[in-house]
Structures are given as structure tokens and as C-alpha cells.
Design an enzyme around this catalytic site. Structure first.
Site, PDB file in Angstrom:
ATOM      1  N   ALA A  69      30.058  80.449  72.888  1.00  0.00           N
ATOM      2  CA  ALA A  69      29.581  81.006  74.051  1.00  0.00           C
ATOM      3  C   ALA A  69      30.283  80.871  75.301  1.00  0.00           C
ATOM      4  O   ALA A  69      31.170  79.778  75.330  1.00  0.00           O
ATOM      5  CB  ALA A  69      28.096  80.370  73.952  1.00  0.00           C
ATOM      6  N   GLY A 113      29.273  79.710  68.947  1.00  0.00           N
ATOM      7  CA  GLY A 113      28.560  80.900  68.837  1.00  0.00           C
ATOM      8  C   GLY A 113      29.300  82.040  68.086  1.00  0.00           C
ATOM      9  O   GLY A 113      28.884  82.823  67.532  1.00  0.00           O
ATOM     10  N   GLU A 116      28.634  81.477  64.626  1.00  0.00           N
ATOM     11  CA  GLU A 116      27.401  82.002  64.429  1.00  0.00           C
ATOM     12  C   GLU A 116      27.163  83.378  64.413  1.00  0.00           C
ATOM     13  O   GLU A 116      26.416  83.827  63.621  1.00  0.00           O
ATOM     14  CB  GLU A 116      26.298  81.070  65.609  1.00  0.00           C
ATOM     15  CG  GLU A 116      26.454  79.682  65.095  1.00  0.00           C
ATOM     16  CD  GLU A 116      25.914  78.746  66.557  1.00  0.00           C
ATOM     17  OE1 GLU A 116      24.860  77.882  66.385  1.00  0.00           O
ATOM     18  OE2 GLU A 116      26.023  79.432  67.673  1.00  0.00           O
ATOM     19  N   GLU A 136      30.121  71.988  68.905  1.00  0.00           N
ATOM     20  CA  GLU A 136      29.391  71.943  70.280  1.00  0.00           C
ATOM     21  C   GLU A 136      29.459  70.519  70.591  1.00  0.00           C
ATOM     22  O   GLU A 136      28.955  69.983  71.587  1.00  0.00           O
ATOM     23  CB  GLU A 136      28.222  72.774  69.933  1.00  0.00           C
ATOM     24  CG  GLU A 136      28.005  74.192  69.924  1.00  0.00           C
ATOM     25  CD  GLU A 136      28.232  74.761  68.606  1.00  0.00           C
ATOM     26  OE1 GLU A 136      28.979  74.084  67.789  1.00  0.00           O
ATOM     27  OE2 GLU A 136      27.913  75.804  68.345  1.00  0.00           O
TER      28      GLU A 136
HETATM   29  N1  DAK Z   1      34.063  79.585  76.920  1.00  0.00           N
HETATM   30  C1  DAK Z   1      34.857  80.000  78.203  1.00  0.00           C
HETATM   31  N2  DAK Z   1      36.194  80.035  78.193  1.00  0.00           N
HETATM   32  C2  DAK Z   1      36.887  79.666  77.094  1.00  0.00           C
HETATM   33  C3  DAK Z   1      36.136  79.442  75.590  1.00  0.00           C
HETATM   34  C4  DAK Z   1      34.705  79.517  75.884  1.00  0.00           C
HETATM   35  N3  DAK Z   1      34.011  78.848  74.648  1.00  0.00           N
HETATM   36  N4  DAK Z   1      37.212  79.077  74.813  1.00  0.00           N
HETATM   37  C5  DAK Z   1      38.223  79.264  75.649  1.00  0.00           C
HETATM   38  N5  DAK Z   1      38.077  79.755  76.722  1.00  0.00           N
HETATM   39  C6  DAK Z   1      39.241  80.093  77.702  1.00  0.00           C
HETATM   40  C7  DAK Z   1      39.705  78.719  78.292  1.00  0.00           C
HETATM   41  O1  DAK Z   1      39.166  78.109  79.345  1.00  0.00           O
HETATM   42  C8  DAK Z   1      41.286  79.264  78.725  1.00  0.00           C
HETATM   43  O2  DAK Z   1      40.987  79.976  80.111  1.00  0.00           O
HETATM   44  P1  DAK Z   1      41.860  79.808  81.143  1.00  0.00           P
HETATM   45  O3  DAK Z   1      42.194  78.171  81.107  1.00  0.00           O
HETATM   46  O4  DAK Z   1      43.341  80.353  80.407  1.00  0.00           O
HETATM   47  O5  DAK Z   1      41.384  80.462  82.287  1.00  0.00           O
HETATM   48  C9  DAK Z   1      41.422  80.415  77.635  1.00  0.00           C
HETATM   49  O6  DAK Z   1      40.333  80.704  77.129  1.00  0.00           O
HETATM   50  C10 DAK Z   1      42.401  80.199  76.478  1.00  0.00           C
HETATM   51  O7  DAK Z   1      41.864  78.977  75.941  1.00  0.00           O
HETATM   52  P2  DAK Z   1      43.028  77.797  75.693  1.00  0.00           P
HETATM   53  O8  DAK Z   1      43.982  77.694  76.739  1.00  0.00           O
HETATM   54  O9  DAK Z   1      41.946  76.384  75.545  1.00  0.00           O
HETATM   55  O10 DAK Z   1      43.531  78.083  74.437  1.00  0.00           O
HETATM   56  P3  DAK Z   1      44.172  77.151  73.041  1.00  0.00           P
HETATM   57  O11 DAK Z   1      44.578  78.036  72.140  1.00  0.00           O
HETATM   58  O12 DAK Z   1      44.837  75.964  73.878  1.00  0.00           O
HETATM   59  O13 DAK Z   1      42.828  76.505  72.325  1.00  0.00           O
HETATM   60  C11 DAK Z   1      40.493  76.484  71.395  1.00  0.00           C
HETATM   61  C12 DAK Z   1      41.985  77.393  71.970  1.00  0.00           C
HETATM   62  C13 DAK Z   1      39.606  77.899  70.782  1.00  0.00           C
HETATM   63  C14 DAK Z   1      40.813  75.491  70.498  1.00  0.00           C
HETATM   64  C15 DAK Z   1      40.203  76.148  72.904  1.00  0.00           C
HETATM   65  O14 DAK Z   1      40.099  77.150  73.818  1.00  0.00           O
HETATM   66  C16 DAK Z   1      38.658  75.669  72.628  1.00  0.00           C
HETATM   67  O15 DAK Z   1      38.354  74.495  72.083  1.00  0.00           O
HETATM   68  N6  DAK Z   1      37.670  76.580  73.170  1.00  0.00           N
HETATM   69  C17 DAK Z   1      36.289  76.073  73.250  1.00  0.00           C
HETATM   70  C18 DAK Z   1      35.673  76.119  71.759  1.00  0.00           C
HETATM   71  C19 DAK Z   1      34.158  75.499  71.877  1.00  0.00           C
HETATM   72  O16 DAK Z   1      33.910  74.589  72.210  1.00  0.00           O
HETATM   73  N7  DAK Z   1      33.498  76.428  71.306  1.00  0.00           N
HETATM   74  C20 DAK Z   1      31.960  76.240  71.445  1.00  0.00           C
HETATM   75  C21 DAK Z   1      31.471  76.646  72.905  1.00  0.00           C
HETATM   76  S1  DAK Z   1      29.690  76.265  72.999  1.00  0.00           S
HETATM   77  C22 DAK Z   1      22.486  77.950  72.996  1.00  0.00           C
HETATM   78  C23 DAK Z   1      22.859  78.601  71.676  1.00  0.00           C
HETATM   79  C24 DAK Z   1      24.248  78.697  71.247  1.00  0.00           C
HETATM   80  C25 DAK Z   1      25.205  78.164  72.283  1.00  0.00           C
HETATM   81  C26 DAK Z   1      24.921  77.510  73.355  1.00  0.00           C
HETATM   82  C27 DAK Z   1      23.488  77.643  73.711  1.00  0.00           C
HETATM   83  N8  DAK Z   1      21.045  77.878  73.096  1.00  0.00           N
HETATM   84  C28 DAK Z   1      20.172  78.328  72.389  1.00  0.00           C
HETATM   85  C29 DAK Z   1      20.797  77.349  74.439  1.00  0.00           C
HETATM   86  C30 DAK Z   1      26.444  78.341  71.694  1.00  0.00           C
HETATM   87  C31 DAK Z   1      27.484  77.340  72.388  1.00  0.00           C
HETATM   88  C32 DAK Z   1      28.785  77.510  71.943  1.00  0.00           C
HETATM   89  O17 DAK Z   1      29.227  78.314  71.315  1.00  0.00           O
END
Ligand code: DAK
Length: 262
Positions: A69, A113, A116, A136
């Protein structure tokens, strides 16, 4: 509907074709923003309603199926906002109401997400560079779109706890061993292999595919005796279809069946 965050196209040469949905926010690794999820829902609904389509594929880029997400969208949200706006459920649950088979073609990251969404599909075909995870915990939240429920059903408690508590990613080979993905294929062949599945499904009877999907999903919603009862009744019902006569008749006549989806 004109889409800004996804691309849709239709592929294949089977009588029923395959509707492809490509998540397309490359700069954010296909982070699942509200507008993207709205468009994904609309595209799924449109392909599900299109009589020329037999199955649907959801895919991303070579680097990311979806990195979760959209964190930049969530960072300022508070409880009342997510509660009143039905955050996630509002536009993430469309996948569950799709009646045709949905295949996730996953390359690169399928995190949070993203993992998921893949798990909401009926099968996951992974490229050999795929990485699955529920990170997360690193953001101070928990998986909220089915990760704590669908992941243990797919891979068991040991692996699910490991992934959700430590944020460890699973590579494609481990995901296949653990039962999260149906097949692993070389990255270069991902679309070709998935389309081959699409073409195979496109030659079968669509109502039969839909009934199989309903029955298998029932296995996760009911005790065994209820699931078996549901399957038996569905099985009986198919003796009232033209496609059962055609399928069995074609086998006995040693010819390819020409299903009419009735
Ligand atoms: N959201 C927004 N931007 C993201 C992103 C994300 N999830 N993942 C990556 N990006 C963006 C980065 O900020 C970066 O943007 P710029 O800095 O270039 O502007 C660009 O994509 C490239 O990412 P990286 O520079 O980080 O690329 P790397 O190859 O170095 O790393 C990575 C790739 C996938 C390992 C890293 O980007 C990463 O760790 N990303 C986040 C992964 C993550 O934490 N995913 C979980 C998100 S939380 C809910 C239900 C469900 C959810 C929420 C609420 N409720 C019922 C209320 C779900 C939540 C989630 O999914």
C-alpha cells in the site's frame, strides 16, 4: 474508463481470451494508492462482465508486482479517517467478488498489500526473481488486507509468523516449496507461461471454471462436511449443463469439445 495507474489489454487465441491488467506506477514500484485500487477494481469488474473473456491476469513490472500500500498516502492518516472511509476494504475487496479465474503473474517485489493482492488471486505464477513479504511490522503496523489470515492458510503458521514478525522476504523457490505460489518460471518467460495458462482456461467451459473456483474457495470458509456437501450439489447440478454433454461426448468421439458455456 480511461486508466492512469494501470494498463489493460486482451491477449490469447483461445475461444475465450485473457484480460490482462498491468499495475503501472513504476516510479513508486506500483505502490497501491487509492486511485490505483479504484482502477484495479473497475478493470476486474469490466473483464468479469465481458462475455469474451475467460480469465484475468494481474501483473506488475519486472522489478515489482507491487511494493505494498502507498506509504506516502497512509503516513498522515488517523484512526477516524481509515475507519470512516473504510480504508482498504472499500476498494480492495473487489478481487473477492470476481467469479472468473484470476492469475497473479508476479515478478520482483510483492510486499505488504502487494503480497496480499497476489494472495487474493486464484493462482500465483512467480518469476524466478519474485520476492514475497509482509514487512508492515517495520512501519509500526500489521498486515491489514488479509496477510495474517491468507498467508498462514497458504504456507502454515511457522512460515507466516516468520514473515510477518521479522519481515523476512521469501524468494520464489521458497514460496513454491511452501505452497504460496503455483509455479515458478524464468522471468523472461513469465508472460508467455501465464498466457499459456490463460489459453488453456479459455478453451474450457467458463461456468465449469467458475464452479471449481467457488468450490475450492468454499474449502477455506467451511467445515469439511459442509464443503463436501456444497461440492456434491454443485457436481450434481453440472449434469444439467450442455457443456457436460459436450465434454463427455467429445471425449468418447475422440474430438476437441466445443463448449457453449451453457
Ligand atoms: N509506498 C510508497 N512508495 C513506495 C513504496 C510504498 N509501499 N515502496 C516503494 N516506494 C517508492 C520509494 O519511496 C521510492 O520512491 P522515490 O524515493 O524514488 O521517490 C521508489 O518507490 C523506489 O523505491 P526504493 O528506492 O526504496 O527501491 P529499492 O529497490 O531500494 O527498494 C523495496 C525496494 C521494495 C525493498 C523498498 O522500496 C521498500 O522496502 N518498500 C516498502 C515496502 C513495504 O514496506 N511495503 C509494505 C507497505 S504497508 C490496511 C491494510 C493493509 C495495508 C495498510 C492498511 N488497513 C486495513 C488500514 C497495507 C500496508 C502495506 O502494504
Amino acid at each position: 474508463m480511461a486508466y492512469e495507474n494501470i494498463i489493460t489489454d486482451v491477449r490469447g487465441d483461445a475461444p475465450l481470451r485473457t484480460g490482462w491488467i498491468t499495475l503501472n506506477r513504476p516510479k513508486a514500484l506500483n505502490a497501491l494508492s487509492d486511485p490505483l485500487m479504484d482502477e484495479l477494481g473497475a478493470a476486474l469488474k469490466a473483464f468479469d462482465a465481458d462475455a469474451s473473456i475467460g480469465c484475468i491476469v494481474v501483473t506488475g513490472s519486472e522489478k515489482a508486482f507491487a511494493a505494498g500500500a502507498d506509504i506516502s498516502q497512509m503516513v498522515t492518516m488517523d484512526f477516524m479517517h481509515v475507519y470512516k472511509n473504510e480504508h482498504i476494504s472499500r476498494n480492495w475487496e473487489h478481487m473477492r467478488s470476481v467469479r472468473k479465474p484470476v492469475i497473479a503473474a508476479v515478478a520482483g517485489f510483492a510486499l505488504g498489500g502487494g503480497c496480499e493482492v497476489a494472495m487474493m488471486c486464484d493462482l500465483i505464477v512467480a518469476a524466478d526473481n519474485a520476492k514475497f513479504g509482509q514487512p508492515e511490522v517495520k512501519l509500526g503496523i500489521l498486515p491489514g488486507a488479509g496477510g495474517t489470515q491468507r498467508l498462514p492458510r497458504a504456507v502454515g503458521k511457522a512460515k507466516a509468523m516468520d514473515m510477518a514478525l521479522t519481515a523476512r522476504m521469501m524468494d520464489a523457490a521458497e514460496a513454491e516449496r511452501a505452497g504460496l505460489v503455483s509455479r515458478v518460471v524464468p522471468l523472461a518467460d513469465l508472460h508467455k507461461e501465464v498466457q499459456a495458462i490463460g489459453d488453456q482456461l479459455g478453451r474450457y467451459s467458463l461456468p465449469t471454471l467458475m464452479a471449481i473456483k467457488e468450490c475450492v474457495n468454499r474449502a477455506f470458509e467451511s467445515p469439511l462436511s459442509d464443503g463436501l456437501w456444497f461440492e456434491r450439489r454443485m457436481f450434481h447440478a453440472f449434469f444439467g449443463t450442455a457443456d457436460q454433454k459436450e465434454g463427455m461426448g467429445a471425449f468418447l468421439e475422440k474430438r476437441t469439445p466445443a463448449f457453449t458455456h451453457g
